[in-house]
Design a protein around this motif. Structure first.
Motif, PDB file in Angstrom:
ATOM      1  N   SER A 249      26.390  20.990  23.199  1.00  0.00           N
ATOM      2  CA  SER A 249      26.942  21.546  21.968  1.00  0.00           C
ATOM      3  C   SER A 249      26.453  22.978  21.796  1.00  0.00           C
ATOM      4  CB  SER A 249      26.540  20.700  20.759  1.00  0.00           C
ATOM      5  OG  SER A 249      25.138  20.752  20.543  1.00  0.00           O
TER       6      SER A 249
ATOM      7  N   TRP B  54      35.339  28.606  22.898  1.00  0.00           N
ATOM      8  CA  TRP B  54      35.306  27.798  24.110  1.00  0.00           C
ATOM      9  C   TRP B  54      34.524  28.498  25.226  1.00  0.00           C
ATOM     10  CZ3 TRP B  54      35.759  22.943  24.965  1.00  0.00           C
ATOM     11  CH2 TRP B  54      36.565  22.146  24.154  1.00  0.00           C
TER      12      TRP B  54
ATOM     13  N   VAL C 252      28.947  22.618  17.293  1.00  0.00           N
ATOM     14  CA  VAL C 252      30.269  22.189  17.731  1.00  0.00           C
ATOM     15  C   VAL C 252      30.161  21.572  19.118  1.00  0.00           C
ATOM     16  CG1 VAL C 252      31.499  23.913  16.358  1.00  0.00           C
ATOM     17  CG2 VAL C 252      30.860  24.459  18.723  1.00  0.00           C
ATOM     18  N   LEU C 253      31.056  20.606  19.388  1.00  0.00           N
ATOM     19  CA  LEU C 253      31.119  19.968  20.691  1.00  0.00           C
ATOM     20  C   LEU C 253      32.560  19.529  20.935  1.00  0.00           C
ATOM     21  CD1 LEU C 253      29.531  16.386  20.447  1.00  0.00           C
ATOM     22  CD2 LEU C 253      30.316  17.709  18.485  1.00  0.00           C
ATOM     23  N   PRO C 254      32.938  19.352  22.191  1.00  0.00           N
ATOM     24  CA  PRO C 254      34.330  19.017  22.488  1.00  0.00           C
ATOM     25  C   PRO C 254      34.663  17.593  22.081  1.00  0.00           C
ATOM     26  CG  PRO C 254      33.035  19.086  24.502  1.00  0.00           C
ATOM     27  CD  PRO C 254      32.140  19.556  23.410  1.00  0.00           C
TER      28      PRO C 254
ATOM     29  N   TRP D 227      31.001  27.659  24.717  1.00  0.00           N
ATOM     30  CA  TRP D 227      30.665  26.291  25.112  1.00  0.00           C
ATOM     31  C   TRP D 227      30.561  26.165  26.627  1.00  0.00           C
ATOM     32  CZ3 TRP D 227      32.659  22.479  28.185  1.00  0.00           C
ATOM     33  CH2 TRP D 227      31.990  21.245  28.110  1.00  0.00           C
TER      34      TRP D 227
ATOM     35  N   HIS E   9      42.004  25.913  19.794  1.00  0.00           N
ATOM     36  CA  HIS E   9      41.148  27.042  19.420  1.00  0.00           C
ATOM     37  C   HIS E   9      41.175  27.217  17.904  1.00  0.00           C
ATOM     38  CE1 HIS E   9      40.974  28.531  23.653  1.00  0.00           C
ATOM     39  NE2 HIS E   9      42.176  27.963  23.704  1.00  0.00           N
TER      40      HIS E   9
ATOM     41  N   LEU F 292      36.871  22.118  19.708  1.00  0.00           N
ATOM     42  CA  LEU F 292      35.441  22.292  19.474  1.00  0.00           C
ATOM     43  C   LEU F 292      35.203  21.899  18.020  1.00  0.00           C
ATOM     44  CD1 LEU F 292      34.290  25.611  21.200  1.00  0.00           C
ATOM     45  CD2 LEU F 292      33.605  23.260  21.735  1.00  0.00           C
TER      46      LEU F 292
END
Length: 212
Positions: free
Chosen positions: A169, A108, A66-68, A111, A95, A147
């Motif tokens: 990520s 989060w 996952v990445l923003p 991350w 979220h 995410l």
């Protein structure tokens, strides 16, 4: 298979599969684990994790991360040229409540830790959704920063509907796996689908340069 994976990962690949097997009938079922493949005469189960179905043939398909991600317009309105996400208001974070079967999915806080920070955005102050696909859809509509799972956000990233705000990520706790009864694993249509899904590659486009 899980709903979000069916919607954003499997569906775009079905056309390619049907080109190879134009007469094949397809019944995509969205169900939680465990599923009785033998009793329900199911050819293939795609699941999160490799521990659900002992005695069946297992193929690990993809280990997602996952990445923003957010809509370009959202970042233009709210980014303010800030080179990080550390000072973004908590209401701007989306979220995902993965549910009890997906407790290993990152948050989060995970991350920010991976990016070298200590921030832990409070879900009660942001937007909360119950599906990976809904998190991506919310980000696409400009409701905040999600995410997003890379393989699920791939089409939106390639089309420019989403941008990735960081190269940092966090890997999911488990891979997505295909399970098949041994008697069905070598069938041409089943093997063809597994081969197609095994070739899935993460997206790397749509990156914004400033934030980490």
């Amino acid at each position: 298979m899980p709903f979000s994976l069916a919607e954003l990962w499997l569906a775009p690949r079905l056309a390619t599969l049907l080109d190879a097997f134009p007469q094949m009938a397809i019944d995509v079922r969205v169900e939680d684990d465990p599923v009785d493949l033998m009793r329900q005469n199911i050819d293939l189960r795609i699941s999160y994790g490799d521990y659900h179905y002992s005695g069946l043939k297992l193929v690990r398909l993809v280990h997602d991360d996952v990445l923003p991600v957010c809509a370009p317009e959202f970042w233009h309105r709210h980014g303010n040229g800030d080179p990080s996400l550390a000072d973004l208001h908590e209401s701007q974070f989306i979220h995902t409540n993965w549910g009890p079967n997906y407790a290993s999915h990152p948050t989060w806080a995970d991350w920010f830790a991976a990016s070298g920070g200590s921030r832990s955005p409070d879900p009660s102050h942001g937007r909360r959704v119950g599906l990976s696909s809904l998190a991506i859809a919310s980000a696409r509509l400009g409701l905040g920063i999600a995410l997003g799972q890379r393989v699920m956000a791939r089409a939106d990233l390639e089309a420019g509907r989403l941008i990735a705000l960081s190269s940092v990520s966090v890997r999911l706790g488990h891979p997505y796996c295909a399970f098949m009864p041994p008697a069905k694993a070598d069938r041409a249509d089943v093997a063809g689908l597994v081969e197609l899904l095994s070739r899935a590659t993460p997206a790397t486009c749509g990156m914004v340069g400033a934030p980490r």
